[in-house]
Design an enzyme around this catalytic site. Structure first.
Site, PDB file in Angstrom:
ATOM      1  CB  SER A 209      -0.866  -0.028   1.266  1.00 38.64           C
ATOM      2  OG  SER A 209      -1.468   1.220   1.459  1.00 38.64           O
TER       3      SER A 209
ATOM      4  CE1 TYR B  89      -3.969  -2.969   5.517  1.00 39.54           C
ATOM      5  CE2 TYR B  89      -3.555  -0.622   5.243  1.00 39.54           C
ATOM      6  CZ  TYR B  89      -3.772  -1.863   4.700  1.00 39.54           C
ATOM      7  OH  TYR B  89      -3.785  -2.026   3.332  1.00 39.54           O
TER       8      TYR B  89
ATOM      9  CE  LYS C 291      -1.418  -4.473   3.266  1.00 38.07           C
ATOM     10  NZ  LYS C 291      -1.678  -5.792   2.693  1.00 38.07           N
TER      11      LYS C 291
END
Ligand code: NAD
Ligand code: UD1
Length: 338
Positions: free
Chosen positions: A124, A149, A153
């Protein structure tokens, strides 16, 4: 060529499955349906005429994942499975670390055990943190991620760099998505958020069909021309095509390679509201509220590396994104249903 698509029943995974099938790949989906519905398989079959092989499996369960590698002849994998809600990750960090990291470690181990070394991963633009300059190139260092989150990543990216650095049989592509929106033009598959949507486009479409009465615009005092946040919105079908380009080229590149998937154009929140109104003819009432914590003012991609090395270019316009998102929402007011 058979591709294992983890999380293939989800929003981006289902659109990618369609593009893969239409490009001649065989698809095996592993998804625990924690954030998706089995109905999506009927819809994929309706669009492509082909039903992907499906395993309802939690890939944190290594035995379940290993069994899939035993039963199927897998040549490569695209790893979408994971939890993705930023706010929820702040409330439930352990669940996020566990699901996103363990699923990835299991996948990497199973792939190595079965001598499958071609992997595409859903990363992302969040890993850039607050970029100092835009557009953002892949050489921009990973920044400060502000939530669990985003941390998962960044950690997974590092894990994959280490794994590919230690064993040159790996071919890994990290795809850093900007803001995927829209839906398949058929209106058969699309985004089906649980409860109140967190992201802009699904919120706008729910206002458009009367499920919400207005949009809250999170801040109009950013350092941008109209004061609202600027993002790079990419049609989910373009994003899905980007995965096919990645797989088509994966053997041509050594080790690990990183690509931005975006259009290279930034639109503000108010640009999005205006574009939606113009493309659908539906008025979107909005109220300016305070900033959402953790949001950045502005980001958009430099997409030139993916164009040069993967021959990937977006083809859908902002109008297509708005039109297709609305069409999906109109045809499926309750998503895939219960
Ligand atoms: P999604 O929630 O629609 O799809 C993820 C799928 O993975 C779901 O079908 C879910 O049931 C499944 N899943 C979750 N944990 C699993 C597990 N342990 N085992 C098996 N299946 C599991 O999300 P999406 O929007 O399609 O995103 C796909 C990937 O792309 C995610 O990794 C996400 O973090 C990443 N990503 C998404 C966005 C975005 O804006 N949608 C942006 C950047 C990156
Ligand atoms: C979200 C994720 C981010 C992920 C990215 C890519 C959050 C907090 N962040 O970021 O981790 O990498 O998607 O898809 O979910 N907005 C409103 N009102 C709304 C919703 C959004 O004004 O109801 C604004 C936001 O302030 C932002 C823009 O719309 O300026 C886009 O928001 P959103 O769709 O949530 O995406 P990101 O914030 O880019």
């Amino acid at each position: 060529m058979s591709v294992l698509v983890t999380g293939g029943a989800g929003f981006i995974g289902s659109h990618t499955t369609v593009e893969l099938i239409e490009s001649g790949y065989d698809v095996v989906i592993a998804d625990d349906l924690s954030n998706s519905k089995e109905e999506v398989l009927n819809r994929i079959e309706k669009i492509t005429g082909k039903r992907p092989v499906f395993y309802k499996a939690d890939i944190c369960d290594k035995k379940a994942l290993s069994d899939i590698f035993e039963k199927e002849k897998i040549d490569s994998a695209i790893h979408f499975a994971g939890f993705k809600a930023v706010g929820e990750s702040v409330e439930k960090p352990l669940e996020y670390y566990r699901n996103n990291l363990l699923s990835t470690m299991n996948l990497l181990e199973c792939m190595r055990e079965h001598k499958v070394f071609d992997l595409v991963f859903s990363s992302s633009s969040t890993v850039y943190g607050t970029p100092e300059t835009v557009p953002v190139t892949e050489d921009t260092p990973r920044g400060q991620t502000t939530n669990p989150y985003g941390q998962t990543k960044a950690v997974i990216e590092r894990m994959m760099e280490d794994v590919s650095g230690a064993d040159d049989r790996w071919h890994i592509m990290l795809l850093r998505y900007f803001n995927p929106v829209g839906a398949h033009a058929s209106g058969l598959i699309g985004e089906d958020p649980k409860g109140i949507p967190n992201n802009l486009m699904p919120y706008i479409t729910q206002v458009a069909v009367g499920k919400m009465d207005h949009l809250n615009v999170f801040g109009d005092d950013y350092d941008t021309p109209d004061g609202t946040g600027i993002r790079d919105y990419i049609h989910v079908v373009d994003l899905a095509r980007g995965h096919v380009c990645a797989l088509d080229n994966i053997r041509k590149k050594q080790g690990l390679n990183i690509y931005n998937l975006g259009t290279g154009i930034g639109y503000s929140v108010l640009d999005m509201v205006k574009a939606f109104e113009k493309s659908t003819g539906v008025k979107i009432p909005y109220v300016i509220t305070k900033r959402r914590q953790g949001d950045i003012a502005k980001t958009y991609a430099d997409p030139s590396k993916a164009k040069k090395e993967l021959s990937f270019e977006t083809k859908y316009t902002l109008e297509d994104m708005c039109h297709d998102a609305y069409y999906w929402q109109q045809k499926n007011p309750d998503g895939y249903g219960s």
